[in-house]
Motif scaffolding. Structure first.
Motif, PDB file in Angstrom:
ATOM      1  N   SER A 103       0.827  -1.207   0.000  1.00 35.46           N
ATOM      2  CA  SER A 103       0.000   0.000   0.000  1.00 35.46           C
ATOM      3  C   SER A 103       0.860   1.255   0.000  1.00 35.46           C
ATOM      4  CB  SER A 103      -0.952  -0.001   1.197  1.00 35.46           C
ATOM      5  OG  SER A 103      -0.241   0.017   2.426  1.00 35.46           O
ATOM      6  N   TYR A 104       2.023   1.194   0.651  1.00 34.47           N
ATOM      7  CA  TYR A 104       2.924   2.346   0.628  1.00 34.47           C
ATOM      8  C   TYR A 104       3.403   2.615  -0.802  1.00 34.47           C
ATOM      9  CZ  TYR A 104       7.187   5.090   0.933  1.00 34.47           C
ATOM     10  OH  TYR A 104       8.151   6.041   0.716  1.00 34.47           O
ATOM     11  N   ALA A 105       3.814   1.558  -1.499  1.00 34.21           N
ATOM     12  CA  ALA A 105       4.313   1.718  -2.868  1.00 34.21           C
ATOM     13  C   ALA A 105       3.217   2.245  -3.792  1.00 34.21           C
ATOM     14  CB  ALA A 105       4.852   0.386  -3.383  1.00 34.21           C
ATOM     15  N   THR A 130      -6.520 -10.820   2.026  1.00 36.75           N
ATOM     16  CA  THR A 130      -6.542  -9.962   3.214  1.00 36.75           C
ATOM     17  C   THR A 130      -7.549  -8.826   3.100  1.00 36.75           C
ATOM     18  OG1 THR A 130      -4.826  -8.465   2.375  1.00 36.75           O
ATOM     19  CG2 THR A 130      -4.091 -10.424   3.585  1.00 36.75           C
ATOM     20  N   ALA A 131      -7.814  -8.331   1.889  1.00 37.29           N
ATOM     21  CA  ALA A 131      -8.701  -7.175   1.671  1.00 37.29           C
ATOM     22  C   ALA A 131      -8.200  -5.939   2.411  1.00 37.29           C
ATOM     23  CB  ALA A 131     -10.142  -7.510   2.085  1.00 37.29           C
ATOM     24  N   GLN A 132      -6.886  -5.830   2.574  1.00 38.31           N
ATOM     25  CA  GLN A 132      -6.309  -4.724   3.338  1.00 38.31           C
ATOM     26  C   GLN A 132      -5.691  -3.633   2.460  1.00 38.31           C
ATOM     27  OE1 GLN A 132      -3.477  -6.697   5.858  1.00 38.31           O
ATOM     28  NE2 GLN A 132      -5.024  -7.469   7.273  1.00 38.31           N
ATOM     29  N   PRO A 135      -8.035  -0.313   1.459  1.00 38.00           N
ATOM     30  CA  PRO A 135      -8.228   0.613   2.582  1.00 38.00           C
ATOM     31  C   PRO A 135      -6.934   1.252   3.076  1.00 38.00           C
ATOM     32  CG  PRO A 135      -9.581  -1.333   2.875  1.00 38.00           C
ATOM     33  CD  PRO A 135      -8.696  -1.608   1.694  1.00 38.00           C
ATOM     34  N   GLN A 136      -5.824   0.511   3.043  1.00 38.19           N
ATOM     35  CA  GLN A 136      -4.558   1.092   3.482  1.00 38.19           C
ATOM     36  C   GLN A 136      -4.092   2.199   2.540  1.00 38.19           C
ATOM     37  OE1 GLN A 136      -1.943  -2.296   3.864  1.00 38.19           O
ATOM     38  NE2 GLN A 136      -2.530  -2.680   5.985  1.00 38.19           N
ATOM     39  N   VAL A 137      -4.287   1.998   1.234  1.00 39.22           N
ATOM     40  CA  VAL A 137      -3.939   3.044   0.271  1.00 39.22           C
ATOM     41  C   VAL A 137      -4.782   4.293   0.528  1.00 39.22           C
ATOM     42  CG1 VAL A 137      -4.001   3.709  -2.171  1.00 39.22           C
ATOM     43  CG2 VAL A 137      -3.118   1.461  -1.510  1.00 39.22           C
TER      44      VAL A 137
END
Length: 289
Positions: A103-105, A130-132, A135-137
């Motif tokens: 998500s950081y990248a 994970t479906a994460q 939302p993290q982005v």
């Protein structure tokens, strides 16, 4: 109104073909040992993006993916269906990323793309489930977010109306742009590749996909659109310590194949008495009921 839309897409290993060589010694996916496919939920997200483009002339759709050079195929598949451009994040420093580093990248790349109105991705990838990442982005970019989207009904006055498929039913929500949307597996399937676009983009590739003696070098010089965007960590001004394994606090210790075997079996005929007896046994054991 026209919009700048970015689709988050991932090339994933086909988990229907997981074998003993599916993982590396470091606990990461051995992608070279598995067939690679376009993540199914991300294909559904691409379809929603393309429909928005059709409803809003002048809008553009770009496909953003991260992976080894062969992941350029994901961008081509997007172009074949109507996307306008794409970006491949490929660098050894990206390798082995968990959801936090991924998500950081992606968020850093979206910042580099700039002035993005809508980010759309699948709810989850089949290699991690994970479906994460979506939302993290959204959190990293400070975007409004809507998850479990089944259909983007429209955008009016800078506000998106979205139908969500959630536990217990369906709901319709509204959220202002800029926004990140993750699309559920119940959304409409993606359109097939367009034959005309396949012919136009079949030679499109990222620089790292090409061999030293490239027979199409002259073609790439003549048609710049066939050279896909390829970005490294340095190209997106990323922090190497937040990318790949270095930026991944989650580590996979081991992956095992587990086969369930029945302790006993029972053969039944199709008679009413056998069926009724089985139903009574299942109810008594509270297996059903």
């Amino acid at each position: 109104m026209n919009y700048k839309i970015v689709v988050l897409a991932k090339q994933v290993p086909d988990t229907r073909n997981v074998g003993k060589d599916a993982m590396t010694a470091e606990g990461t996916v051995n992608r070279a040992a598995l067939p690679a496919i376009f993540n199914p939920d991300d294909l559904l997200a691409l379809e929603q993006a393309l429909r928005l483009k059709e409803k809003n002339p002048g809008s553009t759709v770009g496909v953003l993916t991260m992976g080894p050079p062969r992941a350029g195929e994901i961008i081509r598949q997007g172009l074949y269906r109507g996307a306008d451009t794409g970006w491949l994040l490929t660098d050894r420093l990206f390798a082995g990323a968990d959801t936090l580093a991924t998500s950081y990248a992606l968020a850093t790349a979206i910042q580099k793309i700039g002035k993005v109105d809508i980010v759309i991705g699948g709810r989850q990838a089949i290699d991690g489930d994970t479906a994460q990442v979506g939302p993290q982005v959204a959190q990293k970019l400070g975007l409004n977010q809507v998850t479990y989207a089944e259909e983007i009904l429209g955008i009016e006055n800078g506000v998106a109306t979205i139908r969500r498929h959630i536990d217990g039913g369906v709901e319709t929500v509204q959220a202002p742009l800029p926004i990140l949307i993750t699309v559920n597996g119940t959304a409409e399937p993606c359109r097939p590749a367009n034959a005309r676009l396949v012919m136009k983009y079949k030679r499109a590739s990222c620089p790292m996909e090409r061999s030293g003696e490239d027979p199409y070098a002259a073609l790439y010089a003549e048609r710049p659109y066939l050279t896909l965007n390829q970005w490294s960590v340095a190209d997106i001004d990323g922090d190497p310590m937040q990318c790949g394994l270095a930026g991944s606090p989650t580590k996979v210790k081991a992956v095992m194949n587990i086969v369930f075997q029945a302790k006993e079996s029972k053969t039944l005929s199709g008679s009413d008495s056998d069926v009724n007896g089985l139903m009574k046994e299942l109810l008594d054991e509270k297996i059903i009921g």
